[in-house]
Design a protein around this motif. Structure first.
Motif, PDB file in Angstrom:
ATOM      1  N   THR A 172      45.020  33.194  41.555  1.00 55.44           N
ATOM      2  CA  THR A 172      43.586  33.515  41.554  1.00 55.44           C
ATOM      3  C   THR A 172      42.905  33.158  42.881  1.00 55.44           C
ATOM      4  N   LEU A 175      44.004  35.650  45.939  1.00 56.46           N
ATOM      5  CA  LEU A 175      43.584  37.032  45.709  1.00 56.46           C
ATOM      6  C   LEU A 175      42.070  37.169  45.729  1.00 56.46           C
ATOM      7  N   LEU A 202      44.887  41.727  40.582  1.00 54.77           N
ATOM      8  CA  LEU A 202      44.716  40.384  40.014  1.00 54.77           C
ATOM      9  C   LEU A 202      44.649  40.440  38.498  1.00 54.77           C
TER      10      LEU A 202
END
Length: 672
Positions: A172, A175, A202
């Motif tokens: 997380t 990205l 994602l």
């Protein structure tokens, strides 16, 4: 219908139980530790390559700081995978407080998972700093860094399939940093579209991580459920095995004494016999007077006596001997007569001496022991039991604390019983048995008072068979009632003859054994005979031994019913047992027959004369007549007449005779 099926198919699976959830978490942790170790070399190598690229772009200082941070986090992640989970959880006080409500095992697992998630997040934050190496993804090296970040995030999801939180924490931050840089630094259409694509990427990775975790959890649940089922089956198998062993032990052993039982002995004895090259000795043991102990002290005391008897017998046995309790107060011993073995007679005396010692719970009472011994080279256990049992009963007939060795005489008697048992049914069917009658004479010495019916059978091989043996064998063969019906029928025929000759004053007596009194409804059988032949009950007399009289519970019901019919009751062999005077009154006994052992040679036995006189004196008070058995001389007759004996029978007057001869005696004129 299809909507209902789809709704049912899509309904969530029930939540796993707490123990199963803990097992799934443990599997996830173990898989996670392995996959993190597998991904670390790739992570470090990409970090090193990125640093080299940054150096070529004149950003070496920033790249070294970034590489150092990445290396420290990676080292921490490797250590977290290497350190045992228990020690790692103990070293995390800052995380332990949040899981204080969990069980120990559950808390350890969750603490490890939480630490790995935190380290994955730190690693992701480090990779989120990649824009510092490429000026927010605007430098010429942007394509390289985008490829590295997307590749490592995809690899993180691939390696982190067991626990979604770890790859999500890692992917997380980097990205999101890509999305932020692409959407804010340069807002060209291509970069914004690329940012949207990364966002979609994602979301896909997050969804893939969750789906993978779900599949892993499901597989783990199935595995652990199968393992639990297999363990449950194993436990059930072990329980069943223990139960089977317990049942087998209970089937083979006597639970009271711990000795082998009958079934266990019959299974163990052949194995012992098969190993022996010497002759074998079997002893059949029976306690003397044990029934009295049960009656006087209760069954609990009787059980304690049996336990102590078993202990004494076990302590007295030679090495290698087998001891079993066959039931009740019967025991059996089997041992090999090796050259150094103790002789059976010596062992028998030692066993008798051991049992004769006082028992703590039996004040002023002693238990006796009767033993039957058989020595043989035969391997037939049943035959050995039969022979030793026959010897034991012979020992009992000699009195208490005796032993008897099975010999040729007992073998002949045993063979006789077997042949008689085999042939008795056919003999009854062909009416080969006879009922003979012995006269009973009144006080004057010549007037007929009645007859006593006596069973007779001349076996083709063994000659005349004694009535007690016939009664015993009939019981063994299951022919007791059939034999008794035959006797009652013959007695009824004689009573019918006497009635037809106008002699209702004469009675015919017949013996009923204790075994018959216990097993057969004698009163119903007699009542049926009297009713079918229309005979007066007063002409029939039932003789019972004192042995039967002792067992009031077994005898009283039938005897009372017979007395109510009008049948006379007589006590046979009086003086050798223990008949109570109360029983004589209770049963309304009409006659007492003094045993021949007190009558034969009476003239020369003053003590026996006193006994006969005492019985005659009692007869006046209790209202019964006295019959003296075994009169064999004129002197005995005169002595009995002097004592005012009511009636007599014996060879002096007449021996037992066939029914036809007895009828002739009735028809003959009375002697003056």
């Amino acid at each position: 219908m299809s909507q209902q099926q789809n709704s049912h198919a899509s309904s969530p699976a029930p939540a796993p139980s707490a123990p199963l959830r803990q097992l799934i978490r443990s599997d996830q942790l173990m898989a996670l530790r392995q996959t993190v170790l597998l991904s670390m070399p790739v992570n470090m190598l990409l970090g090193l390559i990125s640093t080299v690229v940054a150096w070529r772009s004149d950003k070496l200082a920033i790249a070294l700081v970034w590489l150092t941070c990445s290396g420290l986090v990676n080292i921490a992640r490797v250590l977290a995978c290497r350190i045992p989970v228990q020690r790692l959880a103990a070293a995390l006080p800052f995380l332990r407080e949040r899981h204080s409500h969990r069980t120990d095992a559950d808390s350890v697992t969750e603490l490890n998972l939480r630490l790995h998630a935190l380290l994955a997040l730190l690693s992701g934050i480090v990779w989120a700093g990649v824009p510092l190496l490429c000026e927010g993804y605007t430098a010429p090296e942007t394509l390289f860094y985008l490829t590295c970040v997307c590749g490592i995030t995809a690899g993180a999801v691939t390696h982190g399939f067991a626990f979604a939180r770890i790859p999500i924490c890692f992917i997380t931050p980097p990205l999101l940093s890509i999305i932020f840089c692409l959407a804010t630094i340069d807002t060209s259409t291509t970069r914004v579209a690329l940012a949207a694509a990364v966002l979609l990427y994602l979301a896909a990775l997050i969804r893939g991580a969750k789906v993978s975790e779900g599949l892993v959890s499901h597989a783990s649940a199935l595995k652990n459920e199968a393992t639990a089922a297999n363990q449950a089956l194993e436990v059930a198998h072990q329980d069943l095995h223990r139960f089977a062993q317990k049942m087998q032990y209970q089937a083979e052993h006597d639970l009271l004494t711990g000795l082998l039982g009958r079934a266990g002995f019959m299974e163990a004895a052949p194995r012992m016999v098969a190993r022996q090259e010497y002759a074998l000795c079997m002893m059949f043991l029976d306690l003397d007077g044990f029934k009295v102990i049960n009656d006087a002290y209760g069954h609990e005391a009787g059980d304690q006596v049996l336990i102590e008897v078993a202990r004494r017998l076990r302590a007295s046995l030679p090495e290698g001997a087998t001891l079993a309790r066959l039931g009740g107060d019967e025991f059996v011993i089997l041992y090999a007569l090796a050259p150094q073995a103790e002789p059976p007679e010596q062992l028998a005396r030692r066993l008798i001496a051991a049992i004769r010692q006082p028992f703590a719970r039996l004040a002023h009472r002693h238990i006796g022991l009767s033993l039957g011994i058989t020595v043989t080279c035969s391997h037939d256990i049943n035959e050995m039991l039969v022979c030793s049992d026959a010897a034991m009963y012979q020992a009992k007939r000699r009195g208490r604390n005796q032993f008897c060795v099975f010999n040729d005489a007992l073998n002949a008697h045993l063979q006789m019983k077997r042949d008689v048992e085999r042939d008795l049914a056919d003999a009854l069917a062909q009416r080969q048995l006879e009922v003979w009658f012995q006269p009973i004479i009144q006080h004057d010495g010549h007037t007929l008072d009645g007859f006593e019916a006596l069973l007779r059978w001349r076996h083709p091989r063994h000659g005349p068979i004694a009535p007690p043996d016939l009664i015993e064998i009939a019981a063994l063969a299951g022919l007791s009632e059939e034999l008794l019906r035959f006797i009652v029928g013959e007695v009824g025929t004689m009573i019918g003859f006497l009635q037809a000759r106008g002699r209702p004053d004469l009675r015919v007596s017949m013996n009923i054994s204790p075994r018959e009194m216990e097993r057969i409804l004698v009163d119903e059988l007699v009542a049926e005979m009297l009713r079918s032949q229309q005979l007066p009950a007063q002409m029939l007399e039932i003789e019972i031994t004192e042995e039967t009289a002792l067992d009031l519970q077994a005898a009283s019901q039938s005897l009372v019913a017979l007395a109510m019919l009008g049948v006379s009751i007589a006590i046979d062999d009086f003086g050798v047992g223990y008949s109570s005077l109360g029983f004589l009154r209770q049963m309304r006994v009409s006659r007492v027959k003094i045993d021949r052992s007190f009558v034969t040679g009476l003239t020369e036995q003053t003590e026996n004369q006193a006994l006969v006189a005492a019985v005659l004196q009692l007869s006046g008070s209790f209202g019964f007549q006295v019959v003296a058995e075994g009169v064999e001389s004129a002197e005995d007759l005169h002595t009995l007449q002097a004592l005012q004996c009511h009636a007599m029978q014996g060879y002096y007057f007449a021996q037992p005779m066939p029914a036809a001869q007895a009828r002739q005696m009735v028809n003959a004129p009375a002697r003056a």
